[in-house]
Scaffold this motif. Structure first.
Motif, PDB file in Angstrom:
ATOM      1  N   PRO A 361       0.806  -1.232   0.000  1.00 53.49           N
ATOM      2  CA  PRO A 361       0.000   0.000   0.000  1.00 53.49           C
ATOM      3  C   PRO A 361       0.834   1.275   0.000  1.00 53.49           C
ATOM      4  N   ALA A 362       1.938   1.275   0.739  1.00 52.62           N
ATOM      5  CA  ALA A 362       2.772   2.477   0.786  1.00 52.62           C
ATOM      6  C   ALA A 362       3.327   2.814  -0.594  1.00 52.62           C
ATOM      7  N   MET A 363       3.797   1.789  -1.308  1.00 53.45           N
ATOM      8  CA  MET A 363       4.333   2.025  -2.642  1.00 53.45           C
ATOM      9  C   MET A 363       3.229   2.418  -3.622  1.00 53.45           C
ATOM     10  N   TYR A 364       2.051   1.823  -3.480  1.00 51.21           N
ATOM     11  CA  TYR A 364       0.926   2.222  -4.320  1.00 51.21           C
ATOM     12  C   TYR A 364       0.567   3.688  -4.081  1.00 51.21           C
ATOM     13  N   PHE A 365       0.583   4.094  -2.823  1.00 50.68           N
ATOM     14  CA  PHE A 365       0.259   5.486  -2.472  1.00 50.68           C
ATOM     15  C   PHE A 365       1.222   6.447  -3.149  1.00 50.68           C
ATOM     16  N   TRP A 366       2.523   6.157  -3.053  1.00 50.83           N
ATOM     17  CA  TRP A 366       3.516   7.080  -3.600  1.00 50.83           C
ATOM     18  C   TRP A 366       3.633   6.985  -5.110  1.00 50.83           C
ATOM     19  N   ALA A 367       3.537   5.781  -5.661  1.00 47.78           N
ATOM     20  CA  ALA A 367       3.616   5.649  -7.117  1.00 47.78           C
ATOM     21  C   ALA A 367       2.433   6.335  -7.786  1.00 47.78           C
ATOM     22  N   THR A 368       1.234   6.076  -7.265  1.00 50.40           N
ATOM     23  CA  THR A 368       0.049   6.741  -7.814  1.00 50.40           C
ATOM     24  C   THR A 368       0.136   8.239  -7.614  1.00 50.40           C
ATOM     25  N   GLY A 369       0.567   8.662  -6.431  1.00 48.78           N
ATOM     26  CA  GLY A 369       0.611  10.087  -6.118  1.00 48.78           C
ATOM     27  C   GLY A 369       1.630  10.862  -6.924  1.00 48.78           C
ATOM     28  N   LEU A 370       2.840  10.319  -7.026  1.00 49.40           N
ATOM     29  CA  LEU A 370       3.881  11.049  -7.754  1.00 49.40           C
ATOM     30  C   LEU A 370       3.555  11.155  -9.236  1.00 49.40           C
ATOM     31  N   LEU A 371       3.023  10.084  -9.817  1.00 44.03           N
ATOM     32  CA  LEU A 371       2.624  10.167 -11.221  1.00 44.03           C
ATOM     33  C   LEU A 371       1.431  11.099 -11.391  1.00 44.03           C
ATOM     34  N   SER A 372       0.524  11.095 -10.427  1.00 43.53           N
ATOM     35  CA  SER A 372      -0.639  11.982 -10.508  1.00 43.53           C
ATOM     36  C   SER A 372      -0.262  13.443 -10.336  1.00 43.53           C
ATOM     37  N   SER A 373       0.910  13.700  -9.779  1.00 46.35           N
ATOM     38  CA  SER A 373       1.365  15.085  -9.616  1.00 46.35           C
ATOM     39  C   SER A 373       1.687  15.740 -10.951  1.00 46.35           C
ATOM     40  N   PHE A 374       2.011  14.916 -11.958  1.00 50.19           N
ATOM     41  CA  PHE A 374       2.444  15.470 -13.233  1.00 50.19           C
ATOM     42  C   PHE A 374       1.696  14.871 -14.426  1.00 50.19           C
TER      43      PHE A 374
END
Length: 465
Positions: A361-374
């Motif tokens: 879940p932690a990696m899903y949170f950051w992978a989804t979030g960082l890609l969603s930032s741009f």
């Protein structure tokens, strides 16, 4: 954002690509035009502001052609044409129609009276906006409240931070509780996620982030308020009690919400083929209804309301032109992400899985979030939704922490950059139009990295570990 977010989120369930871009075969170099338009948005207003102001539409068009023409030459005009039609018909046009409707309707509501931008009042407006965002969408809440908030602070010396925290809270994180709040969640709703699942699973995370941000804002705004001492003369005259003009637009706003919700609930076998892209009847009815709502708002709203609200099409034109380029240049990037571990970005997709094969879940949170930032956070949500299995019942139960991480990352981290979500750029444009000196692309990210990223790290350790 990029905001194919809203667009893909608004697509009817039957809408699909007519011809798939071969993401697994693409080189990462096909992402250069997308990176180019992002860098143009980031650097040109800082380095060549006058040139950018007059030619940003041409720059967006140039980057679009830098992708489309070579792609047509390598993979053929048929695939390039079908990809272009899909991006416009299935994504960009619905996105712009919805955004224009919300922009027009919210711009037809004038909050009468002179609010005075004290730290307490500013914090209260941000809190109200956070609540409204999950029910009328981040775009609707942003367009309704940003103008009166700027007007309330028009005698303040320091006010850029007000708009920055507004983007954090109202334009992004506040929309995390229902499918109406932000398009990635609506996309999950279309895939079978229960309407109230999100509010029951990331309410604590949302409450934590909004609560801490409101407290930080109040402390910072109080410091600026004391530092300013005697304020400048208020350019907005006191005109009596606070009230609303253009109240009919509240009913039109309700109509927008109903139309968007209906397009997700209504299942119809009727569909039309537009140059290889299948367009469902619910989506057509929604878009036609939104156009009608927009025209009714322009027709029924008194001219004085628009004048008092300083309503203009400048911010909408900027968003429409820039996101046209983003929607087109993002085509190969999304295709490469959809290719999963077989594509150029396979390392990103593989990184979200633990050694035992279970999702992290932690990696899903950051992978989804960082890609969603741009990138566009709606297709990004969909990529990781499918990476986690794509089965709604399993994701809502056994893999609930993973779905919560995907949902939170897509919505929360849209606040990390100006292009993370469509309302971000609209708020920036409206603020600048009214004389607020907003930070540059990287200047804004200095705020988000310094304030939001530490909060997201804390959120990870508490809820997504």
């Amino acid at each position: 954002m990029r905001r194919a977010i809203l667009s893909l989120a608004l697509l009817s369930p039957g809408l699909a690509l007519a011809a798939e871009v071969p993401g697994a075969q693409l080189s990462a170099l096909w992402g250069v035009p997308f990176a180019g338009i992002l860098l143009s948005i980031a650097l040109c207003p800082l380095l060549t502001p006058a040139f950018w102001h007059h030619h940003f539409g041409k720059i967006a068009a140039a980057w679009s052609l830098a992708f489309l023409l070579p792609f047509a030459a390598v993979y053929g005009p048929a695939l390039a044409g079908s990809s272009l039609v899909h991006a416009l018909v299935a994504e960009y046009i619905p996105f712009i129609i919805l955004l224009t409707a919300l922009f027009t309707v919210a711009g037809g509501i004038y909050i009468r009276g002179n609010l005075h931008g004290s730290p307490g009042l500013n914090t209260a407006i941000l809190a109200i906006g956070a609540v409204l965002a999950s029910f009328m969408g981040t775009t609707g809440a942003s367009m309704l409240l940003i103008r009166p908030l700027i007007r309330a602070n028009d005698n303040r010396l320091h006010k850029a931070h007000v708009a920055i925290f507004f983007i954090f809270i109202v334009s992004n994180i506040g929309g995390s509780l229902t499918p109406l709040g932000d398009p990635p969640l609506f996309l999950g709703f279309l895939k079978g996620i229960d309407f109230f699942w999100t509010v029951s699973h990331i309410f604590q995370e949302t409450l934590f982030l909004i609560g801490v941000l409101l407290a930080l804002f109040y402390a910072l705004d109080s410091w600026y308020f004391r530092k300013e001492g005697v304020l400048r003369a208020d350019p907005t005259p006191d005109t009596g009690r606070v009230g609303f003009d253009g109240g009919l637009n509240f009913l039109l706003l309700l109509a927008v919400i109903v139309l968007v919700l209906l397009s997700g609930l209504w299942k119809s076998p009727v569909a039309f083929d537009v140059a290889g892209t299948e367009v469902g009847l619910p989506g057509l009815v929604r878009d036609a209804g939104l156009v009608l709502v927009t025209l009714l708002s322009l027709w029924l709203t008194p001219a004085k309301v628009h004048a008092d609200n300083q309503f203009s099409w400048g911010p909408m034109q900027e968003v429409a032109k820039l996101f046209a380029g983003i929607f087109l240049t993002i085509i190969p990037v999304i295709a490469m992400l959809r290719a999963g571990t077989d594509g150029p970005f396979g390392a990103v997709v593989a990184a979200v899985t633990r050694p035992d094969g279970q999702p992290d879940p932690a990696m899903y949170f950051w992978a989804t979030g960082l890609l969603s930032s741009f990138l566009d956070n709606a297709p990004t949500y969909l990529v990781f939704f499918n990476t986690a299995g794509g089965h709604p019942q399993t994701l809502m139960t056994t893999l609930a922490p993973t779905l919560a991480a995907i949902s939170g990352g897509a919505v929360f981290m849209g606040a990390n950059s100006y292009i993370g979500n469509a309302p971000n750029m609209m708020v920036k444009a409206i603020a600048e139009e009214r004389g607020v000196r907003m930070p540059s692309f990287f200047g804004y990210m200095a705020w988000s990295v310094g304030i939001l990223v530490p909060l997201f790290i804390v959120t990870t350790f508490i809820w997504f570990k």
